[in-house]
Design a protein around this motif. Sequence first.
Motif, PDB file in Angstrom:
ATOM      1  N   MET A 172       0.855  -1.481  -0.214  1.00 31.62           N
ATOM      2  CA  MET A 172       0.401   0.056   0.278  1.00 31.62           C
ATOM      3  C   MET A 172       0.866   1.125   0.019  1.00 31.62           C
ATOM      4  N   LYS A 173       2.295   1.409   0.907  1.00 32.06           N
ATOM      5  CA  LYS A 173       2.604   2.465   0.633  1.00 32.06           C
ATOM      6  C   LYS A 173       3.184   2.694  -0.731  1.00 32.06           C
ATOM      7  N   THR A 174       3.655   1.942  -1.807  1.00 34.84           N
ATOM      8  CA  THR A 174       3.948   1.663  -2.842  1.00 34.84           C
ATOM      9  C   THR A 174       3.301   2.421  -4.096  1.00 34.84           C
ATOM     10  N   ILE A 175       1.712   1.862  -3.453  1.00 33.06           N
ATOM     11  CA  ILE A 175       0.577   2.622  -4.423  1.00 33.06           C
ATOM     12  C   ILE A 175       0.820   4.105  -4.020  1.00 33.06           C
ATOM     13  N   GLY A 206       5.033  -4.722 -20.956  1.00 32.86           N
ATOM     14  CA  GLY A 206       6.291  -4.565 -20.434  1.00 32.86           C
ATOM     15  C   GLY A 206       6.285  -3.302 -20.528  1.00 32.86           C
ATOM     16  N   ASN A 207       6.119  -2.000 -19.518  1.00 31.82           N
ATOM     17  CA  ASN A 207       5.568  -0.936 -19.935  1.00 31.82           C
ATOM     18  C   ASN A 207       5.928   0.678 -18.646  1.00 31.82           C
ATOM     19  N   ARG A 208       6.114   1.330 -19.347  1.00 30.36           N
ATOM     20  CA  ARG A 208       7.189   2.271 -18.140  1.00 30.36           C
ATOM     21  C   ARG A 208       6.418   2.556 -16.802  1.00 30.36           C
ATOM     22  N   ALA A 209       5.240   2.379 -17.102  1.00 29.53           N
ATOM     23  CA  ALA A 209       3.757   2.092 -15.110  1.00 29.53           C
ATOM     24  C   ALA A 209       4.634   0.713 -14.510  1.00 29.53           C
ATOM     25  N   ILE A 210       4.781  -0.615 -15.039  1.00 34.50           N
ATOM     26  CA  ILE A 210       5.077  -1.438 -14.286  1.00 34.50           C
ATOM     27  C   ILE A 210       6.474  -0.967 -14.242  1.00 34.50           C
ATOM     28  N   GLU A 211       7.414  -0.427 -14.843  1.00 31.27           N
ATOM     29  CA  GLU A 211       8.542  -0.412 -14.481  1.00 31.27           C
ATOM     30  C   GLU A 211       8.544   0.914 -13.518  1.00 31.27           C
ATOM     31  N   LEU A 212       8.338   1.750 -13.169  1.00 33.92           N
ATOM     32  CA  LEU A 212       7.813   2.256 -12.265  1.00 33.92           C
ATOM     33  C   LEU A 212       7.643   1.493 -10.953  1.00 33.92           C
ATOM     34  N   PHE A 213       6.393   1.409 -10.719  1.00 30.83           N
ATOM     35  CA  PHE A 213       6.014   0.384 -10.159  1.00 30.83           C
ATOM     36  C   PHE A 213       7.043  -0.625  -9.548  1.00 30.83           C
ATOM     37  N   GLY A 214       7.835  -1.379 -10.004  1.00 30.85           N
ATOM     38  CA  GLY A 214       8.381  -1.863  -9.798  1.00 30.85           C
ATOM     39  C   GLY A 214       9.433  -1.331  -8.646  1.00 30.85           C
ATOM     40  N   ARG A 215      10.300   0.142  -9.454  1.00 34.29           N
ATOM     41  CA  ARG A 215      10.952   0.742  -8.986  1.00 34.29           C
ATOM     42  C   ARG A 215      11.149   0.804  -7.213  1.00 34.29           C
ATOM     43  N   LEU A 216       9.392   1.887  -7.606  1.00 34.85           N
ATOM     44  CA  LEU A 216       9.372   2.784  -6.215  1.00 34.85           C
ATOM     45  C   LEU A 216       9.499   1.217  -4.263  1.00 34.85           C
ATOM     46  N   ALA A 217       8.525   0.154  -5.675  1.00 33.19           N
ATOM     47  CA  ALA A 217       8.335  -1.151  -4.552  1.00 33.19           C
ATOM     48  C   ALA A 217       9.342  -1.585  -3.891  1.00 33.19           C
ATOM     49  N   HIS A 218      10.636  -2.035  -4.452  1.00 29.53           N
ATOM     50  CA  HIS A 218      11.734  -2.301  -4.650  1.00 29.53           C
ATOM     51  C   HIS A 218      12.624  -1.802  -3.217  1.00 29.53           C
TER      52      HIS A 218
END
Length: 201
Positions: A1-4, A172-184
């Motif tokens: 939820m923090k990532t969202i 794969g797209n920018r949104a997926i990459e961005l979410f993954g980076r923030l989550a990590h």
Amino acid sequence: MKTIAKLRTSNPELAVEVCEVPLSDPYGMLRDGDFDLQLADFPVREDDLTHGPTLLVEDRVLAVAAGHPLAGRSTVTLEDLAGVPLLTIAGHIPEYWLEHQLPTRTPSGRPIGQGPSVTNFQEALTLVAGGKGALLSGAHIALYHGRPGISYIPVEGDSPLGYSLMWRSDSGNRAIELFGRLAHEIARDMAPEGPGKAVPA
């Protein structure tokens, strides 16, 4: 939820919604394009789906009715499951995933009984509370799904559950990459407080 929350703040142009995945079809909604990313528990061995590195890890618990003989125990082992029928899941479930999540035998080879089949999580909790069977799940269930009539007992000596983000291999797209980076980034900065604690993403 923090990532969202962080993604909504930093990229308000992106639509970020939370969806519940049915137990009966753990990958169907992702494949159908209902959403782009899914937080999935290992193992995942689907040729058309790609998953990232482990984001969080937690121990397992056994959910039983409050009046069950095991309810007063501080811990249980996988061998204790020989006397506890586990709820099963009806639907499009890969066999390898079922055997990992709902084993049919204890480590020593004793059979584990099978309880009624369920298709969603709330149905499972209702049956557990009614004494119709037990449920193996990640430890987060006790925090987010605590309810009267159910006891959650840590499973001792079991391998922890790992979770990662998963997406369609061709999407794969920018949104997926961005979410993954923030989550990590968030998972890295929030170290677990002790054994069995999940690292929140």
